[in-house]
Design an enzyme around this catalytic site. Structure first.
Site, PDB file in Angstrom:
ATOM      1  N   ASP A   1       0.857  -1.191   0.000  1.00 45.66           N
ATOM      2  CA  ASP A   1       0.000   0.000   0.000  1.00 45.66           C
ATOM      3  C   ASP A   1       0.891   1.238   0.000  1.00 45.66           C
ATOM      4  O   ASP A   1       1.521   1.552   0.995  1.00 45.66           O
ATOM      5  CB  ASP A   1      -0.885  -0.061   1.264  1.00 45.66           C
ATOM      6  CG  ASP A   1      -1.619   1.238   1.519  1.00 45.66           C
ATOM      7  OD1 ASP A   1      -1.772   2.034   0.566  1.00 45.66           O
ATOM      8  OD2 ASP A   1      -2.049   1.442   2.678  1.00 45.66           O
TER       9      ASP A   1
ATOM     10  N   ASP B   1      -3.932   3.927   2.434  1.00 44.88           N
ATOM     11  CA  ASP B   1      -5.376   3.768   2.645  1.00 44.88           C
ATOM     12  C   ASP B   1      -5.732   2.341   3.072  1.00 44.88           C
ATOM     13  O   ASP B   1      -6.906   1.993   3.192  1.00 44.88           O
ATOM     14  CB  ASP B   1      -6.163   4.170   1.391  1.00 44.88           C
ATOM     15  CG  ASP B   1      -5.870   3.256   0.191  1.00 44.88           C
ATOM     16  OD1 ASP B   1      -5.005   2.352   0.316  1.00 44.88           O
ATOM     17  OD2 ASP B   1      -6.496   3.442  -0.864  1.00 44.88           O
TER      18      ASP B   1
ATOM     19  N   ASP C   1      -1.718  -1.136  -4.006  1.00 44.44           N
ATOM     20  CA  ASP C   1      -1.950  -0.386  -5.248  1.00 44.44           C
ATOM     21  C   ASP C   1      -0.789  -0.578  -6.220  1.00 44.44           C
ATOM     22  O   ASP C   1       0.211  -1.234  -5.904  1.00 44.44           O
ATOM     23  CB  ASP C   1      -2.164   1.100  -4.924  1.00 44.44           C
ATOM     24  CG  ASP C   1      -1.135   1.611  -3.934  1.00 44.44           C
ATOM     25  OD1 ASP C   1       0.063   1.369  -4.176  1.00 44.44           O
ATOM     26  OD2 ASP C   1      -1.520   2.207  -2.897  1.00 44.44           O
TER      27      ASP C   1
ATOM     28  N   ASP D   1      -9.474 -15.450 -17.228  1.00 44.14           N
ATOM     29  CA  ASP D   1     -10.329 -15.845 -16.108  1.00 44.14           C
ATOM     30  C   ASP D   1     -11.495 -16.720 -16.588  1.00 44.14           C
ATOM     31  O   ASP D   1     -12.107 -16.436 -17.618  1.00 44.14           O
ATOM     32  CB  ASP D   1     -10.876 -14.552 -15.475  1.00 44.14           C
ATOM     33  CG  ASP D   1     -11.666 -14.786 -14.213  1.00 44.14           C
ATOM     34  OD1 ASP D   1     -11.060 -15.189 -13.218  1.00 44.14           O
ATOM     35  OD2 ASP D   1     -12.886 -14.537 -14.219  1.00 44.14           O
TER      36      ASP D   1
ATOM     37  N   GLU E   1      -7.644 -20.046 -17.086  1.00 41.98           N
ATOM     38  CA  GLU E   1      -8.099 -20.717 -15.862  1.00 41.98           C
ATOM     39  C   GLU E   1      -9.073 -21.821 -16.267  1.00 41.98           C
ATOM     40  O   GLU E   1     -10.232 -21.562 -16.580  1.00 41.98           O
ATOM     41  CB  GLU E   1      -8.795 -19.709 -14.935  1.00 41.98           C
ATOM     42  CG  GLU E   1      -9.145 -20.328 -13.597  1.00 41.98           C
ATOM     43  CD  GLU E   1     -10.189 -19.539 -12.806  1.00 41.98           C
ATOM     44  OE1 GLU E   1     -10.264 -19.736 -11.598  1.00 41.98           O
ATOM     45  OE2 GLU E   1     -10.941 -18.741 -13.401  1.00 41.98           O
TER      46      GLU E   1
HETATM   47  C1  GLC Z   1     -12.062 -16.751 -11.218  1.00 38.97           C
HETATM   48  C2  GLC Z   1     -11.211 -15.948 -10.282  1.00 38.97           C
HETATM   49  C3  GLC Z   1     -11.987 -15.692  -9.034  1.00 38.97           C
HETATM   50  C4  GLC Z   1     -13.227 -14.919  -9.377  1.00 38.97           C
HETATM   51  C5  GLC Z   1     -14.033 -15.632 -10.442  1.00 38.97           C
HETATM   52  C6  GLC Z   1     -15.063 -14.749 -11.036  1.00 38.97           C
HETATM   53  O1  GLC Z   1     -12.340 -18.006 -10.721  1.00 38.97           O
HETATM   54  O2  GLC Z   1      -9.995 -16.585 -10.059  1.00 38.97           O
HETATM   55  O3  GLC Z   1     -11.247 -15.000  -8.071  1.00 38.97           O
HETATM   56  O4  GLC Z   1     -14.022 -14.745  -8.232  1.00 38.97           O
HETATM   57  O5  GLC Z   1     -13.230 -16.056 -11.525  1.00 38.97           O
HETATM   58  O6  GLC Z   1     -14.467 -13.786 -11.857  1.00 38.97           O
END
Ligand code: GLC
Length: 536
Positions: free
Chosen positions: A27, A31, A35, A206, A274
């Site tokens: 940080d 705050d 960041d 993602d 992912e």
């Molecule tokens: C993926 C991310 C996770 C997020 C989800 C929705 O699984 O790693 O953190 O909550 O997608 O975007």
């Protein structure tokens, strides 16, 4: 090197990637939230002290933070919590100046419900963007089908004004975008172009297998009791076999389009998706038959494996057999969605796990703080949407602030400032400053291992061969390149164990930084320790 590495092929085959959860790294403005300037201030640590090659940053884009940035309202703006777009550009430049590649999170499956696209889509059935999201009539007064959200509850929310339901794989505040709509696809690919134009070196994609679902939207069958192995409880989501609400074959076309945009920049940028799929041939299909889809699906198999030598060995061998010829994999032991590895593993196994992770054939992906042994935090009041909905599961515990030094604020934030999540329980002893001056610390072990990997073509690129000296308690494998062989010995037993190896030199010991000896024949590994021997 312009994207090419010494071993040929893209740079990321030689790289060690380090995941930063920007809210929790450093940080800089007091705050209590990490960041981008905080990340910049720690780049020297990453390159000079630790010795990694690339960072993956979890989302820092404009967001109402319902899912801490995985709910985006503007893909091309930085949320004020993290800084400004200029800070992001400076971060990319500063990283590049130090030879670090930058991978950003690309949230492909959904936006925030506050995104202007969704507000428009929601405004009327005749909105030009209506079809950018997934709107359906209900069935018998309820949602269109039985799909449930990953975070629990129906995957559909009814919207009074237009009397239809919209789909959301995650929170109601994260409506799914419709990749079957060509304009939406183009708009999402423009986001990729925006960041590629600013010099990023890759995307962590993602929920990459979830973005395409059955076009007929059939009900999922219920899962028999004990269908899922209990490596984590996903609540109501585990009540179904997810036949229809993910991984529709159309996902492969979408990934191919994405990859062609990334490839058009000609700098070997990485796409790592992912992909929570554990059927290996299906998992491997995400590379694409012509290797024209994702650079690699994320490999979560090590994390999901039972933690014993025979199972690990079988898991690793099967993964490597299933990686298509000419492709490359990765290995990981943790991320912002999982329990910290130090808390998940049996006591005393952390060094074995780190050694395994950094000596397998494939790109290691480290999670921030694992190098100092951060443990799962106890967070009394969960700020995690999942934690609120699924009992006994919160991701907050693995997102606590990076401990840079002992004392109030842990060097993460100013003393006296309350960090957004509490500092982890072991931060007084497990932190960068304290461990750096202790030669035998975990952090210094990571540094030795990273340096060894960097300097060894066999460890970076060599083949992987289980050694016949392996037993049910001692995992022995070799990594071989043209003119170099390394043997890795991992003793999972509580007793010292001796294995016979061909002559060589001990170049690494998990617990003894000074160990350096020639061997001819037997080599001893202390209980729960690892040794690496260099031959030739
Ligand atoms: C993926 C991310 C996770 C997020 C989800 C929705 O699984 O790693 O953190 O909550 O997608 O975007």
């Amino acid at each position: 090197m312009s994207g090419r590495s010494s071993g040929g092929g893209p740079w990321w085959r030689d790289a060690v990637i380090y995941q930063i959860y920007p809210l929790s790294f450093r940080d800089s403005d007091g705050d209590g939230f990490g960041d981008l300037n905080g990340v910049i201030s720690k780049l020297d640590y990453l390159v000079e002290v630790l010795g990694i090659d690339a960072v993956w940053l979890s989302p820092f884009f404009k967001s109402p933070m319902e899912d801490w940035g995985y709910d985006i309202t503007d893909h091309t703006e930085v949320d004020p919590l993290f800084g400004t777009l200029e800070d992001a550009e400076r971060l990319i430049d500063e990283a590049h100046r130090r030879g670090i590649k930058v991978i950003i999170d690309y949230v492909i499956n959904h936006t925030s419900d506050q995104h202007p696209w969704f507000l428009d889509s929601r405004s009327s059935r005749s909105s030009a963007k209506r079809d950018w999201y997934v709107w359906r009539d209900g069935r018998d007064g309820g949602p269109p089908n039985n799909w449930v959200s990953v975070f629990g509850g129906p995957a559909w929310t009814y919207d009074e004004p237009t009397e239809q339901w919209y789909r959301h794989t995650f929170l109601a505040g994260q409506p799914d975008v419709n990749w079957r709509n060509a304009d939406l696809e183009e708009a999402m690919l423009d986001v990729v172009r925006f960041w590629m134009d600013r010099g990023v070196d890759g995307l962590r994609v993602d929920a990459a297998h979830q973005m395409m679902k059955d076009p007929l939207e059939r009900d999922n069958p219920p899962a028999p009791h004990d269908y899922y192995r209990p490596w984590r409880n996903m609540g109501e989501f585990d009540a179904f076999i997810h036949l229809y609400d993910m991984a529709d074959p159309a996902v492969h076309d979408a990934h191919r389009h994405l990859q062609s945009v990334v490839d058009s920049y000609g700098r070997d940028a990485l796409t790592v998706g992912e992909i929570h799929i554990f059927d290996l041939p299906e998992w491997a299909s995400y590379y694409g038959e012509r290797l024209d889809q994702l650079s690699m699906p994320f490999n979560f198999h090590l994390m999901a494996s039972e933690w014993d030598v025979p199972t690990l060995r079988a898991t690793i061998e099967s993964v490597l057999w299933n990686v298509p010829a000419g492709a490359w994999t990765n290995w990981t032991m943790g991320n912002h969605d999982e329990h910290r590895m130090a808390s998940r593993l049996p006591a005393g196994h952390e060094r074995l796990a780190a050694t395994l992770l950094l000596t397998l054939r494939g790109t290691p992906v480290l999670y921030y703080g694992d190098e100092v042994g951060m443990v799962q935090g106890h967070v009394a009041k969960s700020r995690d949407t999942w934690g609120i909905q699924v009992e006994g599961f919160s991701r907050d515990g693995s997102r606590t602030p990076m401990p840079w030094e002992p004392g109030p604020g842990a060097g993460f934030t100013a003393p006296g400032t309350e960090p957004w999540l509490p500092i982890g329980p072991d931060a007084e002893t497990r932190n960068v400053e304290t461990e750096l001056v202790d030669e035998g610390s975990l952090l210094n072990m990571y540094r030795r291992l990273l340096a060894l990997r960097r300097g060894s073509k066999a460890l970076r690129r060599g083949s992987f061969l289980s050694d016949p000296a392996s037993t049910d308690e001692v995992f022995v494998y070799r990594r071989e390149s043209d003119d170099e062989t390394k043997t890795v010995v991992l003793n999972f037993s509580d007793e010292p164990r001796t294995v016979s190896l061909s002559p060589g030199r001990i170049v690494f010991d998990t617990h003894d930084p000074g160990r350096d000896a020639s061997i001819v024949g037997p080599v001893e590994a202390a209980p729960l320790s690892g040794v690496i021997v260099s031959h030739r």
